[in-house]
Design a protein around this motif. Sequence first.
Motif, PDB file in Angstrom:
ATOM      1  N   LEU A  25       0.824  -1.204   0.000  1.00 55.98           N
ATOM      2  CA  LEU A  25       0.000   0.000   0.000  1.00 55.98           C
ATOM      3  C   LEU A  25       0.861   1.258   0.000  1.00 55.98           C
ATOM      4  O   LEU A  25       0.540   2.235  -0.690  1.00 55.98           O
ATOM      5  N   PHE A  28       2.109   1.872  -3.455  1.00 59.65           N
ATOM      6  CA  PHE A  28       1.009   2.343  -4.305  1.00 59.65           C
ATOM      7  C   PHE A  28       0.703   3.825  -4.038  1.00 59.65           C
ATOM      8  O   PHE A  28       0.486   4.600  -4.971  1.00 59.65           O
ATOM      9  N   ILE A  29       0.676   4.221  -2.761  1.00 57.52           N
ATOM     10  CA  ILE A  29       0.348   5.611  -2.425  1.00 57.52           C
ATOM     11  C   ILE A  29       1.435   6.559  -2.909  1.00 57.52           C
ATOM     12  O   ILE A  29       1.144   7.639  -3.448  1.00 57.52           O
ATOM     13  N   ALA A  32       1.036   6.807  -6.586  1.00 59.55           N
ATOM     14  CA  ALA A  32      -0.138   7.606  -6.928  1.00 59.55           C
ATOM     15  C   ALA A  32       0.148   9.100  -6.765  1.00 59.55           C
ATOM     16  O   ALA A  32      -0.324   9.921  -7.562  1.00 59.55           O
ATOM     17  N   LEU A  91       0.928  -2.845 -10.914  1.00 60.83           N
ATOM     18  CA  LEU A  91       1.780  -1.732 -10.488  1.00 60.83           C
ATOM     19  C   LEU A  91       2.937  -1.515 -11.451  1.00 60.83           C
ATOM     20  O   LEU A  91       3.190  -0.397 -11.911  1.00 60.83           O
ATOM     21  N   LEU A 128      -3.389   3.073 -12.324  1.00 55.36           N
ATOM     22  CA  LEU A 128      -2.881   3.011 -10.954  1.00 55.36           C
ATOM     23  C   LEU A 128      -3.745   3.759  -9.935  1.00 55.36           C
ATOM     24  O   LEU A 128      -3.975   3.255  -8.827  1.00 55.36           O
ATOM     25  N   THR A 132      -5.221   2.006  -6.544  1.00 52.10           N
ATOM     26  CA  THR A 132      -4.649   2.321  -5.231  1.00 52.10           C
ATOM     27  C   THR A 132      -5.742   2.353  -4.172  1.00 52.10           C
ATOM     28  O   THR A 132      -5.564   1.849  -3.054  1.00 52.10           O
TER      29      THR A 132
END
Length: 474
Positions: A25, A28-29, A32, A91, A128, A132
Amino acid sequence: LIYFIVIIIRVYIMDVKLDRGMSTLLIFIIAAAILSAAQSVVTTGIAGIMADFHVSSTTAQWIYSSFLLVLGVMIPLSAYITRRFKVKTILLSSLSLFLVGSLLAYVSPNIIVLIIARVIQAIGSGILLPITQIVLFKVIPEEKWQVYMGLFGFIIGIAPALAPTAGGMIIDYVGWRSIFLIFAGMVFVLILVALVVVKLEFETGDYPLDVLSLILCVLACVGIMLGFSNIAGNGFDLVYVILPIVVGTFSLIFFVRRQFGIKTPLVDLHALKNKYFFFGTLFSALLYFTMCGLNVIMPLFVQTVTSHNATTSGLILLPATLVMIVFNFIGPLLANKIGVRKVLIMSCIFSIVGYLIMMTYNTNSTVEYMIITQIIRAIGAGLGLMPAVTWTIAVVSGDVEDATAINNTVRQIIGAIGSAVAVVLMTVFAGGTLAHNRVSVSAFGQTSLVMAILAVISLVIVILYIKDEIHDLM
């Protein structure tokens, strides 16, 4: 680095173990945040791009508009992509597409290649960004969704808000191409980290892609968004406005009917039959409509009606933007403490007051007065968006993929419509032309009143359909 530190601090404050789910996570953040910054960073470089490629502003603005259009098209695919492909594959693929787009933009010899490069970047971002949210909903326990969505909203909000300012400084020193090289470098490092860190996987299967649904979805999103976006520059032109909207609307109707009629839909729309999900989505869409509309009519008022320059226009909106981003974080925290219903009621009240105060603006309104009153309106917007989105998804928490796709797609399309409709309303109220006169001031006030009425409608939705006890609604 700052984003990463903030997230780590939040993780340890909340005593959440940094396992493979949280590690994934985090990546991903961070990804993003970087990719969302690319959406608006090029706006400050449009003048330089026009000069280098000898093109008009109408042509050059497509490096921004094309990005938004592709985002709108890609969001509905997020449910299918999540069910079909592994998290790590998603990803790495999205980051790789963004990397290719960034490098192509850096070496682009003409505006056509640059626009193509931006489209490739947008495909990566469009994959993405919504996924997310899906990863967040799957990794974080439901009782902590509001808190983490607040953090996510803060990061995703502050990146594109500050990107034009940072981008402008970089462009002034080393030129617009350097922006894309910097993005390429950051994403390349992130790909290397993701190869090592990302180990979380969700259950996937051989989920089929309904090609006809995809075609209808593309036609609906592009047609509606393109048509409404063109209203400001082309009026109600048959080719540029009416035709795209008609094609988009009919495509949307056929798309919706097909999703209910096939076994493996592109997006399962059954969540819309849940009245709480429907009205929660409607609330966030109305809020986004007014936000996007305000972002267009406020600069028009400041520059055209009160005769200030573009820099002043930006300075008036900057404090409000930063306040809204902060309340993107505060809103979900409050919702977690006192309940989402009270927070959304406060959001509506601040919004209503903010838009009603805007009706008092005139040609002599001071910059300070506009800044302060815009902050009031921004508190309302910031308090409402993330709590509403999180609550709406939680109502149908067993189907976060489709629910997220529906909610994000509706907001994206409604936002595009809001930007266009606000300009059209203000122009029509002004008699067809905006200028430094009382008629245009009145037109701005009338448009602000329309925004206030929409906020009142939102308040009614909250009172009737937003409840604190989610599990009683499921």
